[in-house]
Design an enzyme around this catalytic site. Structure first.
Site, PDB file in Angstrom:
ATOM      1  N   VAL A  64       0.540 -39.280-116.279  1.00 34.38           N
ATOM      2  CA  VAL A  64       0.981 -38.528-115.101  1.00 34.38           C
ATOM      3  C   VAL A  64       0.349 -37.137-115.143  1.00 34.38           C
ATOM      4  O   VAL A  64       0.352 -36.479-116.186  1.00 34.38           O
ATOM      5  CB  VAL A  64       2.518 -38.381-115.100  1.00 34.38           C
ATOM      6  CG1 VAL A  64       2.989 -37.604-113.883  1.00 34.38           C
ATOM      7  CG2 VAL A  64       3.192 -39.742-115.170  1.00 34.38           C
ATOM      8  N   CYS A  65      -0.172 -36.688-113.990  1.00 41.54           N
ATOM      9  CA  CYS A  65      -0.630 -35.308-113.853  1.00 41.54           C
ATOM     10  C   CYS A  65      -0.008 -34.741-112.583  1.00 41.54           C
ATOM     11  O   CYS A  65       1.044 -35.206-112.152  1.00 41.54           O
ATOM     12  CB  CYS A  65      -2.153 -35.227-113.845  1.00 41.54           C
ATOM     13  SG  CYS A  65      -2.912 -36.002-112.401  1.00 41.54           S
ATOM     14  N   TYR A  66      -0.647 -33.758-111.974  1.00 40.81           N
ATOM     15  CA  TYR A  66      -0.079 -33.142-110.762  1.00 40.81           C
ATOM     16  C   TYR A  66      -0.185 -34.076-109.554  1.00 40.81           C
ATOM     17  O   TYR A  66       0.792 -34.349-108.874  1.00 40.81           O
ATOM     18  CB  TYR A  66      -0.780 -31.826-110.441  1.00 40.81           C
ATOM     19  CG  TYR A  66      -0.538 -30.761-111.464  1.00 40.81           C
ATOM     20  CD1 TYR A  66       0.604 -29.970-111.432  1.00 40.81           C
ATOM     21  CD2 TYR A  66      -1.451 -30.548-112.495  1.00 40.81           C
ATOM     22  CE1 TYR A  66       0.831 -28.992-112.391  1.00 40.81           C
ATOM     23  CE2 TYR A  66      -1.233 -29.570-113.451  1.00 40.81           C
ATOM     24  CZ  TYR A  66      -0.098 -28.803-113.395  1.00 40.81           C
ATOM     25  OH  TYR A  66       0.130 -27.844-114.349  1.00 40.81           O
TER      26      TYR A  66
END
Length: 106
Positions: A64-66
């Site tokens: 997961v990132c932004y």
């Protein structure tokens, strides 16, 4: 071996089913502390060696990132380290928070 894309409804279903997976968040420490998907752990360059040692090759890993962009690079790298099933979360934490505001830990 490459990574796969994962959509938010599928991740929600996996979490609801109690599927065993490693959920890693590669955002900065402040953003992670302000909110993250329940059950996720923050992963950075300093901790990735330990993460790889602790994670069985067959366990699904969701990155997961932004917004779902930098997680693709991280997922591709993790897949290259011998993990069999690596996913990049499309839309990232931003989209998760929009869809599931009650499923955010901080």
């Amino acid at each position: 071996m490459s990574f796969q894309h994962l959509d938010i409804p599928t991740l929600q279903a996996w979490l609801d089913d109690g599927r065993e997976l490693a959920l890693v968040d590669i955002r900065d420490p402040v953003s992670f502390s302000q909110g993250h998907i329940p059950g996720s752990r923050r992963l950075d360059n300093d901790g990735v060696g330990t993460f790889l040692e602790e994670t069985p090759a067959g366990r699904p890993v969701v990155v997961v990132c932004y917004h779902g962009h930098s997680s693709q690079q991280a997922a591709a790298w993790l897949a290259g380290q011998g993990l069999d099933e690596v996913y990049s979360l499309d839309g990232g934490f931003t989209e998760w928070q929009l869809r599931h505001p009650d499923s955010v830990e901080g």
